[in-house]
Design a protein around this motif. Structure first.
Motif, PDB file in Angstrom:
ATOM      1  N   ASP A   1       0.926  -1.170   0.113  1.00 42.39           N
ATOM      2  CA  ASP A   1      -0.036  -0.004  -0.021  1.00 42.39           C
ATOM      3  C   ASP A   1       0.876   1.325  -0.039  1.00 42.39           C
ATOM      4  O   ASP A   1       0.746   2.449  -0.754  1.00 42.39           O
ATOM      5  CB  ASP A   1      -0.924   0.210   1.279  1.00 42.39           C
ATOM      6  CG  ASP A   1      -2.096  -0.918   1.169  1.00 42.39           C
ATOM      7  OD1 ASP A   1      -2.385  -1.234  -0.121  1.00 42.39           O
ATOM      8  OD2 ASP A   1      -2.849  -1.418   2.018  1.00 42.39           O
ATOM      9  N   ASP A   2       1.938   1.248   0.567  1.00 35.85           N
ATOM     10  CA  ASP A   2       2.882   2.546   0.727  1.00 35.85           C
ATOM     11  C   ASP A   2       3.500   2.663  -0.624  1.00 35.85           C
ATOM     12  O   ASP A   2       3.543   3.987  -0.987  1.00 35.85           O
ATOM     13  CB  ASP A   2       3.807   2.040   1.858  1.00 35.85           C
ATOM     14  CG  ASP A   2       3.436   2.274   3.238  1.00 35.85           C
ATOM     15  OD1 ASP A   2       2.376   2.718   3.323  1.00 35.85           O
ATOM     16  OD2 ASP A   2       4.316   1.983   4.115  1.00 35.85           O
ATOM     17  N   GLU A   3       3.951   1.541  -1.286  1.00 38.18           N
ATOM     18  CA  GLU A   3       4.614   1.767  -2.569  1.00 38.18           C
ATOM     19  C   GLU A   3       3.441   2.396  -3.578  1.00 38.18           C
ATOM     20  O   GLU A   3       3.784   2.759  -4.416  1.00 38.18           O
ATOM     21  CB  GLU A   3       4.904   0.371  -3.059  1.00 38.18           C
ATOM     22  CG  GLU A   3       6.405  -0.017  -2.254  1.00 38.18           C
ATOM     23  CD  GLU A   3       6.817  -1.465  -2.783  1.00 38.18           C
ATOM     24  OE1 GLU A   3       6.417  -1.837  -3.930  1.00 38.18           O
ATOM     25  OE2 GLU A   3       7.373  -1.911  -2.109  1.00 38.18           O
ATOM     26  N   ASP A   4       2.235   1.685  -3.584  1.00 38.73           N
ATOM     27  CA  ASP A   4       1.155   2.203  -4.295  1.00 38.73           C
ATOM     28  C   ASP A   4       0.880   3.529  -4.062  1.00 38.73           C
ATOM     29  O   ASP A   4       0.767   4.578  -5.171  1.00 38.73           O
ATOM     30  CB  ASP A   4      -0.102   1.428  -4.166  1.00 38.73           C
ATOM     31  CG  ASP A   4      -0.142   0.096  -4.723  1.00 38.73           C
ATOM     32  OD1 ASP A   4       0.811  -0.264  -5.575  1.00 38.73           O
ATOM     33  OD2 ASP A   4      -0.934  -0.699  -4.336  1.00 38.73           O
ATOM     34  N   PHE A   5       0.605   4.000  -2.887  1.00 38.36           N
ATOM     35  CA  PHE A   5       0.443   5.514  -2.333  1.00 38.36           C
ATOM     36  C   PHE A   5       1.793   6.336  -2.768  1.00 38.36           C
ATOM     37  O   PHE A   5       1.479   7.261  -3.455  1.00 38.36           O
ATOM     38  CB  PHE A   5       0.565   5.457  -0.881  1.00 38.36           C
ATOM     39  CG  PHE A   5       0.017   6.935  -0.464  1.00 38.36           C
ATOM     40  CD1 PHE A   5      -1.177   7.517  -0.567  1.00 38.36           C
ATOM     41  CD2 PHE A   5       1.261   7.675   0.180  1.00 38.36           C
ATOM     42  CE1 PHE A   5      -1.466   8.607  -0.104  1.00 38.36           C
ATOM     43  CE2 PHE A   5       0.972   8.963   0.515  1.00 38.36           C
ATOM     44  CZ  PHE A   5      -0.250   9.475   0.487  1.00 38.36           C
ATOM     45  N   LYS A   6       2.693   5.878  -2.597  1.00 37.19           N
ATOM     46  CA  LYS A   6       3.978   6.568  -3.207  1.00 37.19           C
ATOM     47  C   LYS A   6       3.992   6.873  -5.021  1.00 37.19           C
ATOM     48  O   LYS A   6       4.211   7.721  -5.527  1.00 37.19           O
ATOM     49  CB  LYS A   6       5.337   5.847  -2.982  1.00 37.19           C
ATOM     50  CG  LYS A   6       5.991   6.297  -1.751  1.00 37.19           C
ATOM     51  CD  LYS A   6       7.415   5.529  -1.646  1.00 37.19           C
ATOM     52  CE  LYS A   6       8.402   6.216  -0.798  1.00 37.19           C
ATOM     53  NZ  LYS A   6       9.591   5.512  -0.783  1.00 37.19           N
ATOM     54  N   ARG A   7       3.689   5.628  -5.306  1.00 30.34           N
ATOM     55  CA  ARG A   7       3.465   5.792  -6.955  1.00 30.34           C
ATOM     56  C   ARG A   7       2.245   6.822  -7.387  1.00 30.34           C
ATOM     57  O   ARG A   7       2.472   7.594  -8.409  1.00 30.34           O
ATOM     58  CB  ARG A   7       3.078   4.350  -7.433  1.00 30.34           C
ATOM     59  CG  ARG A   7       3.486   4.348  -9.040  1.00 30.34           C
ATOM     60  CD  ARG A   7       3.420   2.770  -9.372  1.00 30.34           C
ATOM     61  NE  ARG A   7       3.870   1.778  -8.502  1.00 30.34           N
ATOM     62  CZ  ARG A   7       3.118   0.889  -8.131  1.00 30.34           C
ATOM     63  NH1 ARG A   7       1.697   0.936  -8.224  1.00 30.34           N
ATOM     64  NH2 ARG A   7       3.339  -0.075  -7.291  1.00 30.34           N
ATOM     65  N   ILE A   8       1.309   6.769  -6.652  1.00 31.55           N
ATOM     66  CA  ILE A   8       0.166   7.502  -6.764  1.00 31.55           C
ATOM     67  C   ILE A   8       0.583   8.933  -6.853  1.00 31.55           C
ATOM     68  O   ILE A   8       0.369   9.975  -7.578  1.00 31.55           O
ATOM     69  CB  ILE A   8      -1.142   7.304  -6.298  1.00 31.55           C
ATOM     70  CG1 ILE A   8      -1.601   5.794  -6.889  1.00 31.55           C
ATOM     71  CG2 ILE A   8      -2.214   8.181  -6.477  1.00 31.55           C
ATOM     72  CD1 ILE A   8      -2.815   5.222  -5.966  1.00 31.55           C
ATOM     73  N   THR A   9       1.114   9.042  -5.502  1.00 32.73           N
ATOM     74  CA  THR A   9       1.770  10.416  -5.321  1.00 32.73           C
ATOM     75  C   THR A   9       2.605  11.140  -6.299  1.00 32.73           C
ATOM     76  O   THR A   9       2.672  12.349  -6.718  1.00 32.73           O
ATOM     77  CB  THR A   9       2.317  10.322  -3.849  1.00 32.73           C
ATOM     78  OG1 THR A   9       1.411  10.176  -2.848  1.00 32.73           O
ATOM     79  CG2 THR A   9       2.458  11.849  -3.325  1.00 32.73           C
TER      80      THR A   9
ATOM     81  N   THR B   1       2.789  10.131  -9.291  1.00 36.25           N
ATOM     82  CA  THR B   1       2.257  10.514 -10.614  1.00 36.25           C
ATOM     83  C   THR B   1       1.537  11.807 -10.693  1.00 36.25           C
ATOM     84  O   THR B   1       1.339  12.687 -11.553  1.00 36.25           O
ATOM     85  CB  THR B   1       1.042   9.363 -11.080  1.00 36.25           C
ATOM     86  OG1 THR B   1       2.030   7.981 -10.953  1.00 36.25           O
ATOM     87  CG2 THR B   1       0.656   9.441 -12.194  1.00 36.25           C
ATOM     88  N   ASN B   2       0.617  12.014  -9.460  1.00 34.24           N
ATOM     89  CA  ASN B   2       0.017  13.379  -9.344  1.00 34.24           C
ATOM     90  C   ASN B   2       0.752  14.398  -9.445  1.00 34.24           C
ATOM     91  O   ASN B   2       0.394  15.484  -9.808  1.00 34.24           O
ATOM     92  CB  ASN B   2      -0.998  13.248  -8.055  1.00 34.24           C
ATOM     93  CG  ASN B   2      -2.117  12.223  -8.058  1.00 34.24           C
ATOM     94  OD1 ASN B   2      -2.635  11.959  -9.327  1.00 34.24           O
ATOM     95  ND2 ASN B   2      -2.773  11.725  -7.050  1.00 34.24           N
ATOM     96  N   PHE B   3       1.831  14.076  -8.632  1.00 40.45           N
ATOM     97  CA  PHE B   3       2.945  15.361  -8.573  1.00 40.45           C
ATOM     98  C   PHE B   3       3.580  15.829  -9.917  1.00 40.45           C
ATOM     99  O   PHE B   3       3.380  16.782 -10.265  1.00 40.45           O
ATOM    100  CB  PHE B   3       4.182  15.045  -7.757  1.00 40.45           C
ATOM    101  CG  PHE B   3       4.983  16.198  -7.678  1.00 40.45           C
ATOM    102  CD1 PHE B   3       5.014  17.112  -6.817  1.00 40.45           C
ATOM    103  CD2 PHE B   3       6.413  15.921  -8.167  1.00 40.45           C
ATOM    104  CE1 PHE B   3       5.859  18.258  -6.805  1.00 40.45           C
ATOM    105  CE2 PHE B   3       7.458  17.005  -8.253  1.00 40.45           C
ATOM    106  CZ  PHE B   3       7.046  18.080  -7.174  1.00 40.45           C
ATOM    107  N   GLN B   4       3.853  14.542 -10.797  1.00 38.49           N
ATOM    108  CA  GLN B   4       4.283  14.874 -12.101  1.00 38.49           C
ATOM    109  C   GLN B   4       3.148  15.624 -12.912  1.00 38.49           C
ATOM    110  O   GLN B   4       3.521  16.682 -13.654  1.00 38.49           O
ATOM    111  CB  GLN B   4       4.663  13.626 -12.825  1.00 38.49           C
ATOM    112  CG  GLN B   4       6.084  13.151 -12.375  1.00 38.49           C
ATOM    113  CD  GLN B   4       6.992  14.175 -12.767  1.00 38.49           C
ATOM    114  OE1 GLN B   4       7.440  14.847 -11.662  1.00 38.49           O
ATOM    115  NE2 GLN B   4       7.618  13.990 -13.958  1.00 38.49           N
ATOM    116  N   LYS B   5       1.875  15.296 -12.667  1.00 34.03           N
ATOM    117  CA  LYS B   5       0.645  15.883 -13.473  1.00 34.03           C
ATOM    118  C   LYS B   5       0.786  17.239 -13.168  1.00 34.03           C
ATOM    119  O   LYS B   5       0.648  18.272 -14.089  1.00 34.03           O
ATOM    120  CB  LYS B   5      -0.612  14.925 -13.261  1.00 34.03           C
ATOM    121  CG  LYS B   5      -0.804  13.890 -14.017  1.00 34.03           C
ATOM    122  CD  LYS B   5      -2.050  13.183 -13.750  1.00 34.03           C
ATOM    123  CE  LYS B   5      -2.173  11.620 -14.396  1.00 34.03           C
ATOM    124  NZ  LYS B   5      -3.516  11.139 -13.867  1.00 34.03           N
TER     125      LYS B   5
END
Length: 148
Positions: free
Chosen positions: A10-18, A20-24
């Motif tokens: 979950d932490d890795e998923d959260f990091k990846r989503i974060t 991705t959102n940061f890049q957007k």
């Protein structure tokens, strides 16, 4: 153990989503910043061009209209020299100050603003020189006097 792995996943998923959102957000911010920069640059360029064109147009119209108005108001003048100059001015057959023939930006549209302005000022200087040669008395009367 599975609980720990689940949190790790979950932490890795959260990091990846974060990330991705940061890049957007970063990409959108960059695009907005670029668009704002272009817009501000265009506004400054347009304002500079407008200011220069306005000054050149005002000078052109003022100098031509000064002679036209003077000649127009010489109707009852008894001075033969002034009447002669009035006739000479009328023979110049200048179009209205609003006529496009006085504006030389269209002939030099692909040139830089300073070059266009130089051409316009050269046109005015030629007009004033022509008036000075043909209408010396009128030119002398219309010359600005230096105030001390």
């Amino acid at each position: 153990m599975s609980v720990t792995c689940e949190y790790s996943s979950d932490d890795e998923d959260f990091k990846r989503i974060t990330e991705t959102n940061f890049q957007k957000i970063r990409n959108k911010s960059a695009k907005i910043g670029y668009a704002d920069g272009v817009s501000v640059g265009q506004e400054e360029t347009f304002q500079t061009a407008f200011d220069k064109g306005y000054a050149d147009g005002l000078r052109t119209g003022f100098e031509i209209e000064k002679y036209k108005s003077f000649a127009l108001n010489l109707n009852g003048e008894k001075d033969n020299d002034l009447q002669t100059e009035k006739s000479l001015f009328e023979k110049m057959s200048l179009p209205s100050t609003r006529d496009a023939s006085h504006c030389h930006f269209t002939e030099h549209i692909n040139e830089p603003l300073n070059t266009i302005s130089k051409h316009q000022n050269h046109y005015v200087e030629d007009f004033l020189c022509q008036c000075q040669q043909a209408l010396p008395l009128t030119t002398n009367l219309l010359a600005s006097q230096k105030v001390e």
